[in-house]
Design a protein around this motif. Structure first.
Motif, mmCIF file in Angstrom:
data_model
loop_
_atom_site.group_PDB
_atom_site.id
_atom_site.type_symbol
_atom_site.label_atom_id
_atom_site.label_comp_id
_atom_site.label_asym_id
_atom_site.label_seq_id
_atom_site.Cartn_x
_atom_site.Cartn_y
_atom_site.Cartn_z
ATOM 1 N N ALA A 45 26.415 5.233 80.458
ATOM 2 C CA ALA A 45 27.073 5.660 81.689
ATOM 3 C C ALA A 45 28.554 5.917 81.460
ATOM 4 C CB ALA A 45 26.886 4.597 82.764
ATOM 5 N N ALA A 46 29.090 6.948 82.107
ATOM 6 C CA ALA A 46 30.501 7.293 81.946
ATOM 7 C C ALA A 46 31.009 7.951 83.210
ATOM 8 C CB ALA A 46 30.679 8.230 80.753
ATOM 9 N N ASP A 47 32.332 8.192 83.253
ATOM 10 C CA ASP A 47 32.874 8.927 84.392
ATOM 11 C C ASP A 47 32.822 10.415 84.066
ATOM 12 O OD1 ASP A 47 34.935 9.138 82.586
ATOM 13 O OD2 ASP A 47 36.214 7.668 83.576
ATOM 14 N N ASP A 48 33.927 11.136 84.166
ATOM 15 C CA ASP A 48 33.888 12.583 83.988
ATOM 16 C C ASP A 48 34.281 12.992 82.569
ATOM 17 O OD1 ASP A 48 36.508 11.880 84.082
ATOM 18 O OD2 ASP A 48 37.135 13.408 85.526
ATOM 19 N N GLY A 49 34.040 12.139 81.580
ATOM 20 C CA GLY A 49 34.384 12.461 80.203
ATOM 21 C C GLY A 49 33.378 13.385 79.562
ATOM 22 N N ALA A 50 33.547 13.588 78.254
ATOM 23 C CA ALA A 50 32.675 14.485 77.504
ATOM 24 C C ALA A 50 31.249 13.956 77.461
ATOM 25 C CB ALA A 50 33.218 14.639 76.084
ATOM 26 N N THR A 51 30.288 14.878 77.358
ATOM 27 C CA THR A 51 28.879 14.532 77.195
ATOM 28 C C THR A 51 28.435 14.927 75.795
ATOM 29 O OG1 THR A 51 28.351 14.772 79.536
ATOM 30 C CG2 THR A 51 26.530 14.981 77.987
ATOM 31 N N VAL A 52 27.821 13.980 75.092
ATOM 32 C CA VAL A 52 27.316 14.199 73.744
ATOM 33 C C VAL A 52 25.830 13.868 73.746
ATOM 34 C CG1 VAL A 52 27.484 13.500 71.326
ATOM 35 C CG2 VAL A 52 29.549 13.616 72.735
ATOM 36 N N VAL A 53 25.009 14.749 73.210
ATOM 37 C CA VAL A 53 23.569 14.510 73.127
ATOM 38 C C VAL A 53 23.178 14.345 71.662
ATOM 39 C CG1 VAL A 53 23.016 15.673 75.282
ATOM 40 C CG2 VAL A 53 23.097 16.997 73.162
ATOM 41 N N ALA A 54 22.119 13.589 71.415
ATOM 42 C CA ALA A 54 21.693 13.293 70.048
ATOM 43 C C ALA A 54 20.221 13.640 69.867
ATOM 44 C CB ALA A 54 21.926 11.820 69.723
ATOM 45 N N SER A 55 19.879 14.169 68.707
ATOM 46 C CA SER A 55 18.516 14.613 68.430
ATOM 47 C C SER A 55 17.637 13.521 67.847
ATOM 48 C CB SER A 55 18.546 15.784 67.440
ATOM 49 O OG SER A 55 18.906 15.335 66.128
ATOM 50 N N SER A 92 13.852 22.564 78.539
ATOM 51 C CA SER A 92 14.894 21.847 79.272
ATOM 52 C C SER A 92 15.836 21.106 78.333
ATOM 53 C CB SER A 92 14.263 20.855 80.258
ATOM 54 O OG SER A 92 13.594 19.798 79.572
ATOM 55 N N ILE A 93 15.331 20.726 77.155
ATOM 56 C CA ILE A 93 16.183 20.028 76.181
ATOM 57 C C ILE A 93 17.251 20.974 75.637
ATOM 58 C CG2 ILE A 93 16.209 18.853 73.962
ATOM 59 C CD1 ILE A 93 15.062 17.190 76.262
ATOM 60 N N THR A 94 16.857 22.213 75.386
ATOM 61 C CA THR A 94 17.857 23.191 74.929
ATOM 62 C C THR A 94 18.941 23.379 75.975
ATOM 63 O OG1 THR A 94 16.201 24.341 73.584
ATOM 64 C CG2 THR A 94 18.208 25.558 74.134
ATOM 65 N N ARG A 95 18.577 23.373 77.245
ATOM 66 C CA ARG A 95 19.575 23.502 78.307
ATOM 67 C C ARG A 95 20.536 22.330 78.288
ATOM 68 N NH1 ARG A 95 22.709 26.582 80.238
ATOM 69 N NH2 ARG A 95 20.976 28.073 80.173
ATOM 70 N N ARG A 96 20.025 21.107 78.052
ATOM 71 C CA ARG A 96 20.907 19.939 77.980
ATOM 72 C C ARG A 96 21.875 20.058 76.813
ATOM 73 N NH1 ARG A 96 17.388 14.543 78.400
ATOM 74 N NH2 ARG A 96 19.468 13.635 78.090
ATOM 75 N N ALA A 114 15.652 21.290 66.732
ATOM 76 C CA ALA A 114 17.109 21.187 66.819
ATOM 77 C C ALA A 114 17.765 22.415 66.189
ATOM 78 C CB ALA A 114 17.583 19.914 66.134
ATOM 79 N N ASP A 115 17.206 22.894 65.077
ATOM 80 C CA ASP A 115 17.742 24.100 64.449
ATOM 81 C C ASP A 115 17.622 25.298 65.394
ATOM 82 O OD1 ASP A 115 18.244 22.598 62.191
ATOM 83 O OD2 ASP A 115 16.416 23.233 61.151
ATOM 84 N N ARG A 116 16.470 25.402 66.075
ATOM 85 C CA ARG A 116 16.283 26.503 67.025
ATOM 86 C C ARG A 116 17.275 26.405 68.187
ATOM 87 N NH1 ARG A 116 10.759 25.205 66.094
ATOM 88 N NH2 ARG A 116 10.656 24.108 68.111
ATOM 89 N N ALA A 117 17.480 25.174 68.671
ATOM 90 C CA ALA A 117 18.421 24.988 69.782
ATOM 91 C C ALA A 117 19.828 25.399 69.376
ATOM 92 C CB ALA A 117 18.394 23.532 70.235
ATOM 93 N N LEU A 118 20.217 25.080 68.150
ATOM 94 C CA LEU A 118 21.557 25.454 67.689
ATOM 95 C C LEU A 118 21.702 26.970 67.590
ATOM 96 C CD1 LEU A 118 22.175 22.726 64.967
ATOM 97 C CD2 LEU A 118 23.447 23.018 67.104
ATOM 98 N N ARG A 119 20.638 27.634 67.187
ATOM 99 C CA ARG A 119 20.705 29.102 67.173
ATOM 100 C C ARG A 119 20.896 29.659 68.582
ATOM 101 N NH1 ARG A 119 16.714 28.454 63.057
ATOM 102 N NH2 ARG A 119 15.001 28.765 64.541
ATOM 103 N N THR A 120 20.206 29.052 69.548
ATOM 104 C CA THR A 120 20.372 29.479 70.939
ATOM 105 C C THR A 120 21.799 29.229 71.412
ATOM 106 O OG1 THR A 120 18.041 29.010 71.427
ATOM 107 C CG2 THR A 120 19.553 29.135 73.306
ATOM 108 N N VAL A 121 22.358 28.089 71.049
ATOM 109 C CA VAL A 121 23.736 27.775 71.422
ATOM 110 C C VAL A 121 24.688 28.826 70.855
ATOM 111 C CG1 VAL A 121 25.608 26.133 71.030
ATOM 112 C CG2 VAL A 121 23.362 25.306 71.733
ATOM 113 N N ARG A 122 24.473 29.212 69.615
ATOM 114 C CA ARG A 122 25.320 30.250 69.008
ATOM 115 C C ARG A 122 25.175 31.571 69.763
ATOM 116 N NH1 ARG A 122 22.921 28.135 64.094
ATOM 117 N NH2 ARG A 122 24.384 26.721 63.046
#
Length: 350
Positions: A45-55, A92-96, A114-122
């Motif tokens: 839980a956090a306030d309005d700081g950065a969000t980091v997701v892990a695979s 939905s995971i790629t959206r997160r 995860a590799d596919r998601a990173l390509r989508t992010v790019r």
């Protein structure tokens, strides 16, 4: 040490999520906020700081500990009860990931999703930075029986990715993670680096405890009814860890030749107790118990996932090592008999 953003560098610009958070902060900046602990669903839980997701669970666990006491939110993308290597998520995971400020990965080639998601992010120019937990870590080669074109990771494949089972290499992953978190939350650098030192100290303690177990062992060959994930443990502490299947990823199929080799290993080394993977099918372990001189199997896990009970207890890498893997290795190495509680909970577990 380098930490790649999606465009191979840390972007100095704000991501879309950061801009939204900044706007929200301008409105709510006068409200008091509290940073909490892990709330049980894989989020810190956090306030309005950065969000980091892990695979992957292990690196989520390291990330949440490094981020403790800061507004950085760390989320585990892999659902409770699932193995982080073979999992294939829905869109939905790629959206997160796209909505996050940073994405902690195990490096390329380990989790195709995860590799596919990173390509989508790019492709979307989303601004999510990649924190590669495997960056610059020395990897062991594959077993000779494996095809490097089908298994493994690395520039030319042919490398075993399960480096985090060696606490010494796990410390290097913590170094990578803290650098990535500092890049997304530089105003909290002091706390992040202090927390990382605490995590590294915990891993030093785990390394010492593992060494003591192996130094006290009556045997140096261990058999696990599991996929091939524990090579780094054997290499670190001078033992042979024989898996049921040589493949690096968990699966449901056990070839007849693998079962035959298992039966021969158990007979040759007079093995009475074996390990069985928590997040893999139990049937192979039961068959070996019924068809050989094995009398019981006990749990092992490469820290690839977590259970609801472990979440409720707040267990991460360190606690799972001490409460699951170490007691089992003490049994299979002939160091000690299981405690009554451990035997009741885990002997020939379903």
């Amino acid at each position: 040490m380098k930490h790649n953003s999606i465009d191979e560098r840390w972007s100095p610009t704000l991501s879309r999520r950061q801009l939204v958070a900044a706007a929200g902060g301008a409105v709510a900046g006068s409200l008091a906020g509290c940073v909490g602990d892990d709330d049980g669903d894989g989020r810190v839980a956090a306030d309005d700081g950065a969000t980091v997701v892990a695979s992957f669970f292990t690196f989520y666990d390291f990330g949440r500990k490094v981020a403790d006491g800061t507004p950085v939110t760390v989320e585990n993308l892999v659902p409770t009860g699932l193995h982080g290597h073979g999992w294939d998520p829905d869109p939905s995971i790629t959206r997160r990931i796209i909505d996050a400020d940073a994405f902690i990965t195990v490096g390329p080639g380990f989790q195709p999703w995860a590799d596919r998601a990173l390509r989508t992010v790019r492709d979307d120019d989303a601004g999510t930075s990649e924190i590669n937990a495997r960056e610059d870590i020395d990897l062991l080669g594959l077993a000779a029986s494996l095809d490097p074109e089908e298994e493994g990771v690395g520039d030319s494949q042919g490398k075993d990715p399960h480096f985090w089972l060696d606490p010494h290499r796990a410390k290097a992953a913590v170094d990578n993670i803290v650098e990535g978190l500092v890049a997304v939350a530089p105003e909290h650098e002091s706390t992040l680096r202090s927390n990382a030192e605490d995590v590294r100290a915990e891993l030093d303690d785990i390394d010492d405890e593992w060494a003591e177990i192996f130094d006290s062992a009556d045997r140096d060959v261990v058999f696990l009814a599991a996929h091939n994930a524990f090579q780094y443990v054997g290499e670190r502490y001078g033992a042979t860890i024989q898996p049921l299947v040589a493949n690096l990823a968990a699966g449901n199929d056990v070839p007849p030749k693998a079962r035959q080799r298992a039966q021969e290993t158990i007979a040759d080394y007079d093995i009475e107790y074996i390990g069985a993977a928590v997040f893999e099918p139990r049937q192979p372990a039961r068959q070996l118990r019924d068809e050989t001189d094995v009398t019981a199997y006990y749990p092992v896990t490469p820290y690839a996932g977590t259970t609801e009970e472990w979440v409720e207890r707040g267990w991460g890498y360190v606690e799972i090592a001490r409460n699951i893997n170490m007691p089992t290795f003490e049994i299979v190495l002939g160091v000690d008999e299981p405690s009554t509680e451990f035997a009741e909970n885990w002997r020939n577990f379903d």
